[in-house]
Design a protein around this motif. Structure first.
Motif, short mmCIF file in Angstrom:
data_model
loop_
_atom_site.label_atom_id
_atom_site.label_comp_id
_atom_site.label_asym_id
_atom_site.label_seq_id
_atom_site.Cartn_x
_atom_site.Cartn_y
_atom_site.Cartn_z
N PHE A 139 2.29 4.31 -1.21
CA PHE A 139 3.59 5.03 -2.30
C PHE A 139 4.35 5.98 -2.82
O PHE A 139 4.74 6.52 -2.42
CB PHE A 139 4.59 3.28 -2.86
N TYR A 143 6.23 8.50 -0.85
CA TYR A 143 7.44 8.64 -1.09
C TYR A 143 7.98 9.78 -0.80
O TYR A 143 8.82 8.97 0.25
CB TYR A 143 7.49 8.33 -2.48
N THR A 155 2.24 4.15 7.30
CA THR A 155 3.05 2.59 7.42
C THR A 155 1.80 1.72 7.90
O THR A 155 1.48 1.06 7.85
CB THR A 155 4.01 2.12 7.30
N LEU A 185 7.64 -3.62 2.83
CA LEU A 185 7.80 -2.25 2.76
C LEU A 185 7.88 -1.43 4.30
O LEU A 185 8.36 -0.66 4.24
CB LEU A 185 5.99 -2.01 2.45
#
Length: 453
Positions: A139, A143, A155, A185
Motif C-alpha cells: 500500500f 499509494y 494489485t 484492497l
C-alpha cells in the motif's frame, strides 16, 4: 520429582482437552495494576467481555481462559491495550512494553507493544503479522497509483501472490483474514461494487468473529443504508421499520432492494445500517431500537442476535431522553463532582485534550456562551490528557470560569460516553437525561441554548 512431572502432565492434558488458553507474560512499570484478556463480542459496537484478569506481580502475569475457536483477544491495562490471536488449548509466552512518548498524542488508543518468545513462523500470529507487513508495504509503495485508480495491474499481481502462499491456506482463520484483507484492497482499487458483491458477499457467510472480514464488509457498505432510505427503493423499507414495525417485512424489503439471497446478510446489513444512522435521526430512534430487539429474538443465527443486542444496549445509552452516564471526577482543587450534582440546569458537557487544536480553539467560543447562558446552563469540560499538567497550564493562562474536570484514573468514563474523538459534546437536561447526544459544537449550539426554557 516423578510425581511432580506426572501431575504437571495431567494438568496440561486437562487444559488441552478443555480448550484452555494460557498466556504467560511479563511487563515492567505496571506493578500492582490489573491486566485483563478481553473478547470482542462484535466488531460493530466493539462490546467486550473479560475472559480473565490478574494483578501484575513482580513484573509478570498469567491469564487462563477457555475458547472453542480462534479468537482475537484484547490485552488491557488501564487505557492501554494490544491484541493477539489465540487458538484453543495453546500456551503463549509474551512480553509487553509501553512507550509513553510514542503514545503522547493518543488520548483514546494507547498501545502496548507485544513480542512473542520463540515465535513460530507458521503460528496464527506470525502468519497474520507477515500478511499485514506485506499489505502495508504494498500500500505504501503504490499509494499514489491506488488513489489515482491506476494500480490495477500491481494489485492483481499482489493479490495473486498472496493467495498462492501455502502457509495461508492451512489455517481457516488466517485464510479468511487474508481473503478479506485482499477483498478490501480490490474493493478500493479496481473492482466495481457489483463485482465485489458477487465475488465476496453474495454466497458467503457473515464472519462475525473475523475482524478483517468485518473491516471489509463495513467499508463496503459504509453509508449505504442511509442512501437506500433516501432512495425510492427505501420508502417501503422505512415504512416496514417505522410504521409496520414488522421484522419479516423489513428483511424481505432489504433482500429485494439489495439482491441478498439469505436472511443472515439482510439482518447484518440492517443492524449495521441502524447503528450508522441512529444519531442522524434518519430513522426514528424508538423504531430502530424496537427493530434491533426483534432481530435479537428472531435472527437466523446467534452472531446476528448478539450483534443486535449489543448495538441496542449501546444506542439505548445515548438516545434522546435516556439517562446520561454519571461520573466521579476531580477539579484542580481535588474536589469531586458527579453529573448528578448539576441538576436544576441544562448541562453542556465537552471532552477535550491539549493536543487537539479544535478543542483549544472552541474553548474561546464556550467562554462567550458561558457569559451569555450561565444562568440556565452548566458548562462542564473534561480533560483527557495524561496527568493534570495540561489542564493546570490552561487554567493558569486562561482561567476559564466554568467547571473544569480531569478524567483522572477513570479510564472507563470515555467508554461510558462513547467518546471516540475530541472535542465531543453532549447536551443534557435538568434531570440528567440526554437532550442531544453527540451535540453540535459551540459554533452551532447557540440556537439550541437560546430556545431552552
Amino acid at each position: 520429582m516423578k510425581l511432580k512431572l506426572f501431575l504437571l502432565l495431567v494438568v496440561s492434558c486437562q487444559l488441552a482437552l478443555a480448550g484452555i488458553v494460557r498466556i504467560e507474560g511479563g511487563i515492567k512499570g505496571f506493578e500492582g495494576k490489573t491486566i485483563s484478556a478481553n473478547k470482542v463480542e462484535d466488531f460493530i459496537s466493539n462490546d467486550q467481555t473479560v475472559l480473565s484478569e490478574q494483578t501484575i506481580s513482580n513484573g509478570s502475569f498469567v491469564l487462563e481462559f477457555d475458547v472453542s475457536s480462534t479468537q482475537q483477544i484484547i490485552l488491557q491495562i488501564e487505557d492501554k491495550s494490544t491484541s493477539m490471536f489465540v487458538n484453543p488449548a495453546k500456551t503463549y509466552k509474551i512480553g509487553l512494553s509501553y512507550d509513553a512518548e510514542a503514545n503522547r498524542a493518543n488520548a483514546f488508543k494507547k498501545f502496548l507493544d507485544i513480542s512473542f518468545v520463540f515465535p513460530d513462523p507458521l503460528e496464527t500470529n506470525s502468519l497474520i503479522r507477515q500478511f499485514n507487513r506485506n499489505y502495508q508495504d504494498f500500500f505504501s509503495e503504490n499509494y499514489k497509483m491506488i488513489v489515482l485508480k491506476k494500480a490495477n495491474k500491481e494489485t492483481e499481481e499482489f493479490v495473486k501472490k498472496q493467495r498462492e502462499k501455502p502457509a495461508y491456506q492451512n489455517d481457516k482463520f488466517v485464510k479468511d483474514y487474508v481473503t478479506y484483507g485482499l477483498a478490501n484492497l480490490e474493493d478500493i482499487t479496481y473492482l466495481s461494487k457489483d463485482e465485489v458483491f458477487a465475488k465476496y458477499i453474495l454466497e458467503q457467510p457473515v464472519l462475525h468473529n473475523n475482524k478483517e472480514y468485518m473491516n471489509f464488509i463495513t467499508q463496503h457498505y459504509k453509508s449505504d443504508f442511509e442512501k437506500l432510505t433516501l432512495s425510492g427503493k427505501g420508502q417501503d423499507l422505512l415504512k416496514a421499520i417505522t410504521f409496520d414495525k414488522d421484522y419479516t417485512k423489513t428483511i424481505e424489503e432489504i433482500k429485494k432492494a439489495k439482491g441478498f439471497k439469505n436472511d443472515e446478510l439482510a439482518e447484518f446489513y440492517l443492524c449495521f445500517g441502524l447503528f450508522e444512522v441512529f444519531h442522524t435521526k434518519r430513522v426514528n430512534q424508538t423504531a430502530s431500537l424496537n427493530m434491533l430487539e426483534q432481530i435479537n429474538k428472531k435472527a437466523s443465527n446467534s452472531g446476528n442476535r448478539i450483534l443486535a443486542e449489543n448495538i441496542k444496549q449501546q444506542l439505548s445509552l445515548y438516545g434522546k431522553n435516556q439517562k446520561a452516564p454519571n461520573f466521579n471526577l476531580k477539579d484542580l482543587n481535588g474536589d469531586v463532582f458527579q453529573l448528578s450534582d448539576f441538576k436544576g440546569k441544562v448541562v453542556y458537557l465537552n471532552f477535550w485534550a491539549d493536543w487537539s487544536i479544535p478543542s483549544l480553539r472552541e474553548m474561546q467560543i464556550i467562554k462567550a456562551l458561558h457569559e451569555k447562558y450561565k444562568d440556565k446552563v452548566h458548562f462542564i469540560s473534561i480533560n483527557v490528557d495524561e496527568g493534570t499538567e495540561k489542564l493546570s497550564k490552561l487554567q493558569k493562562n486562561k482561567n476559564y470560569p466554568w467547571t473544569m474536570l480531569h478524567y483522572g484514573d477513570d479510564y472507563k468514563v470515555r467508554e461510558r460516553f462513547d467518546v471516540k474523538t475530541v472535542p465531543t459534546y453532549f447536551l443534557i437536561d435538568v434531570d440528567g437525561k440526554m437532550i442531544t447526544p453527540f451535540a453540535p459544537g459551540p459554533t452551532d449550539i447557540e440556537k439550541l441554548l437560546f430556545e431552552l426554557k
